[in-house]
Design a protein around this motif. Structure first.
Motif, mmCIF file in Angstrom:
data_model
loop_
_atom_site.group_PDB
_atom_site.id
_atom_site.type_symbol
_atom_site.label_atom_id
_atom_site.label_comp_id
_atom_site.label_asym_id
_atom_site.label_seq_id
_atom_site.Cartn_x
_atom_site.Cartn_y
_atom_site.Cartn_z
ATOM 1 N N LYS A 179 21.180 -13.543 174.466
ATOM 2 C CA LYS A 179 21.759 -13.793 173.086
ATOM 3 C C LYS A 179 21.864 -15.063 172.748
ATOM 4 O O LYS A 179 22.615 -15.578 173.186
ATOM 5 N N LEU A 180 20.908 -15.613 172.031
ATOM 6 C CA LEU A 180 21.095 -16.970 171.806
ATOM 7 C C LEU A 180 20.632 -17.156 170.034
ATOM 8 O O LEU A 180 19.850 -16.462 169.705
ATOM 9 N N VAL A 327 24.597 -24.449 181.725
ATOM 10 C CA VAL A 327 23.863 -23.204 181.199
ATOM 11 C C VAL A 327 23.546 -22.358 182.290
ATOM 12 O O VAL A 327 23.094 -22.794 183.390
ATOM 13 N N LEU A 328 24.220 -21.046 182.557
ATOM 14 C CA LEU A 328 23.612 -20.290 183.628
ATOM 15 C C LEU A 328 22.786 -19.253 182.719
ATOM 16 O O LEU A 328 22.718 -18.535 181.806
ATOM 17 N N ILE A 475 31.180 -17.431 179.043
ATOM 18 C CA ILE A 475 30.953 -16.717 177.927
ATOM 19 C C ILE A 475 29.529 -16.466 177.756
ATOM 20 O O ILE A 475 28.736 -17.448 177.771
ATOM 21 N N GLY A 476 29.030 -15.330 177.783
ATOM 22 C CA GLY A 476 27.626 -15.124 177.748
ATOM 23 C C GLY A 476 27.124 -13.425 177.542
ATOM 24 O O GLY A 476 27.967 -12.640 176.954
ATOM 25 N N SER A 477 26.113 -13.085 178.008
ATOM 26 C CA SER A 477 25.645 -12.014 177.590
ATOM 27 C C SER A 477 25.811 -10.968 178.901
ATOM 28 O O SER A 477 25.600 -9.729 178.685
ATOM 29 N N GLU A 490 20.049 -12.492 181.733
ATOM 30 C CA GLU A 490 21.117 -12.827 181.085
ATOM 31 C C GLU A 490 21.439 -14.483 180.842
ATOM 32 O O GLU A 490 20.424 -15.312 181.533
ATOM 33 N N VAL A 491 22.033 -14.792 180.025
ATOM 34 C CA VAL A 491 22.434 -16.160 179.746
ATOM 35 C C VAL A 491 23.847 -16.226 179.410
ATOM 36 O O VAL A 491 24.595 -15.651 178.801
#
Length: 565
Positions: A179-180, A327-328, A475-477, A490-491
């Motif tokens: 989600k970006l 960024v992961l 914080i991410g998806s 995922e990101v």
């Protein structure tokens, strides 16, 4: 992430016994590689970043703002569309055709008409029924829309498409969950929200309690690089190679004829006519979007919201925290056709486990779907052996939108409690002050509202976050489950900032203190302990879950292996 229920998978499998025909996809369409805008510093957003960076004493080149409240998350995305001059890149698991999406898509359409290149990368899983109408945007000038890992077959219903995908169910089960929302390669929103009413506090029946972060500066380049990898992957199909405008029109007519005249909202992907309908004729949920009028977008009117003609956000007044970040991001190969884990490389969940392994004092996990595999259980065991406090906030049975996922979690509760992990389950009904991960309205982090009044929306946790030692936050998806670890891409953003980490931690602890049960192991069995002073009490069985729901969860549990959830 809304998940496919086991009942749908079971129905599809039964239908397969009666039908041997399987649809197939066209071969991947070759397309030239495209990349993010190369000169973000030359745009208005890039210049805003430079001004804000110069005014802050921190040497870091990336700034962040937590977006816990729904109206702030909506306003931030809308502001990026309004400010973009060169490019808008969106990557989502789901975009629902409803009131809030109508406003965002109308704004995207306006950006495209003023010369902004719009690229939308959408997972194909939810593009059925009414939600298929968002694909109309692909036929707008200056807009490209691609579907990732598409499923063959009709878009009339999800079960029908799954039936057509039975020849390769393992591939159909791998989904792009990223989600970006990126503008001019200079500013972006990342986090847990899909696009739709339930994610922005505009759904009268159920709302997701979620968390995003607005990012500005250097780290956005890495988010764009991740987007480009997926955009240029062979699993990203242009919409036009899968469905025509005529097909979408047929779907629209069928949906309209099946609805009562009073319940026929205009599809979110369909252009507004020049003479817009009266405000009263629009979906009532649109009114909830007006919360952004408070302090986030000064001077906004109802007409401006509905027509997507918003005044620009006063970006210079938005508080930013400058900090080192990384960024992961999973590689697209993780959900490719080969079932080889080597294609995935180091995954986002692997990164979370490594970060947790470095904890010295405290780990706080927020995950709506919590199905720990062996690696997570081992990490927790190692942490507890070193005296590290581990707390997990997840959904209760009543607040979880996936019964099978809850069944998978429930089978691990006893083992987690035996390790000394503190388990908290969110209450499905909003508390007296509402359920939110928000804070002050000045920073765009206002209260979610709702309250415990009759008719208040059903609350469901959808936030995905990790806080380590009050100094690092992710914080991410991603969820902390086997699906995010092995099947979904995922990101996430990892930010090393005590200010941001404590901001997330204080908001989560506010939920723990007001609207979550702590699960305890007692000689008499599990006890769901209400917070001190709460308006609700303790429970000896799954709270707010009726006998029928509890029985269904027990029935599903034996047929819900962890690796399929």
């Amino acid at each position: 992430m809304p998940r496919l229920g086991l009942s749908n998978w079971f129905l599809a499998a039964c239908l397969a016994l009666l039908c041997g025909a399987c649809a197939s996809l066209p071969p991947p369409a070759p397309h030239a590689a495209e990349t993010a805008w190369a000169s973000p510093q030359a745009t208005a957003l890039g210049q805003w970043v430079a001004r804000r960076r110069a005014a802050d004493p921190s040497p870091r080149d990336s700034g962040f703002l937590l977006l816990g409240a729904e109206h702030a998350a909506f306003a931030a995305r809308l502001a990026l569309v309004q400010q973009a001059q060169r490019t808008l890149d969106l990557q989502y698991y789901a975009i629902h055709a409803d009131a809030t999406t109508e406003v965002l898509l109308e704004a995207l359409r306006g950006a495209a008409r003023r010369g902004v290149r719009v690229r939308i990368l959408l997972d194909d899983f939810n593009t059925v029924g009414r939600d298929a109408q968002v694909l109309r945007l692909a036929f707008e000038p200056n807009v490209q829309l691609r579907l990732f890992n598409p499923l063959p077959g009709s878009r009339d219903s999800l079960v029908g498409r799954l039936l057509m995908s039975l020849r390769d169910l393992p591939l159909a089960g791998k989904r792009m969950h990223n989600k970006l929302f990126i503008a001019d390669n200079a500013a972006a929103v990342a986090g847990g929200r899909n696009l739709g009413d339930a994610y922005f506090g505009a759904d009268g029946k159920s709302n997701f309690v979620d968390l995003d972060v607005l990012a500005a500066g250097g780290v956005v380049r890495d988010l764009s690089a991740s987007f480009d990898r997926y955009w240029n992957d062979e699993l990203a199909y242009p919409v036009q190679s899968l469905i025509s405008r005529a097909d979408l029109e047929t779907l629209r007519r069928e949906a309209a004829s099946a609805a009562a005249p009073a319940d026929r909202p205009r599809p979110a992907g369909e252009s507004l006519p020049q003479a817009a309908a009266p405000q009263a004729a629009r979906p009532a949920a649109s009114a909830a979007v007006l919360q952004v009028a408070a302090s986030v977008l000064p001077g906004m009117t109802r007409t401006a919201v509905v027509s997507a003609r918003m005044p620009p956000l006063d970006l210079d007044s938005v508080p930013l925290t400058w900090a080192p970040a990384a960024v992961l991001a999973d590689a697209p190969g993780k959900i490719g056709p080969d079932d080889d884990e080597a294609n995935a490389g180091d995954t986002v969940v692997d990164g979370l486990l490594q970060l947790m392994g470095q904890a010295r004092q405290d780990v706080l996990v927020v995950t709506p779907y919590f199905i720990p595999g062996r690696s997570v259980m081992q990490t927790f065991a190692d942490l507890r052996a070193r005296g590290v406090r581990v707390r997990v906030l997840t959904n209760s049975l009543a607040s979880n939108d996936a019964i099978a996922a809850h069944a998978g979690y429930a089978r691990h509760r006893a083992a987690l409690l035996a390790l000394g992990v503190e388990l908290y389950e969110m209450r499905a009904a909003p508390g007296e002050a509402g359920v939110s991960l928000g804070g002050s309205a000045r920073g765009g982090l206002g209260s979610a509202g709702g309250g415990s009044k009759s008719g208040a929306p059903h609350a469901s946790l959808h936030s995905k976050a990790l806080v380590v030692d009050g100094r690092s936050v992710v914080i991410g998806s991603m969820n902390l489950d086997l699906r995010s670890q092995r099947k979904n891409s995922e990101v996430a953003l990892l930010v090393r900032s005590a200010v941001l980490a404590r901001g997330v931690q204080s908001r989560v602890e506010g939920v723990l203190a007001s609207n979550a049960y702590r699960v305890l192991a007692t000689p008499g069995g599990l006890l769901w302990k209400a917070p001190p002073g709460a308006a609700f009490g303790d429970s000896r069985e799954e709270p707010l879950a009726g006998a029928r729901l509890r029985a269904l969860a027990a029935l599903v549990a034996p047929f819900a292996p962890d690796e399929l959830l």
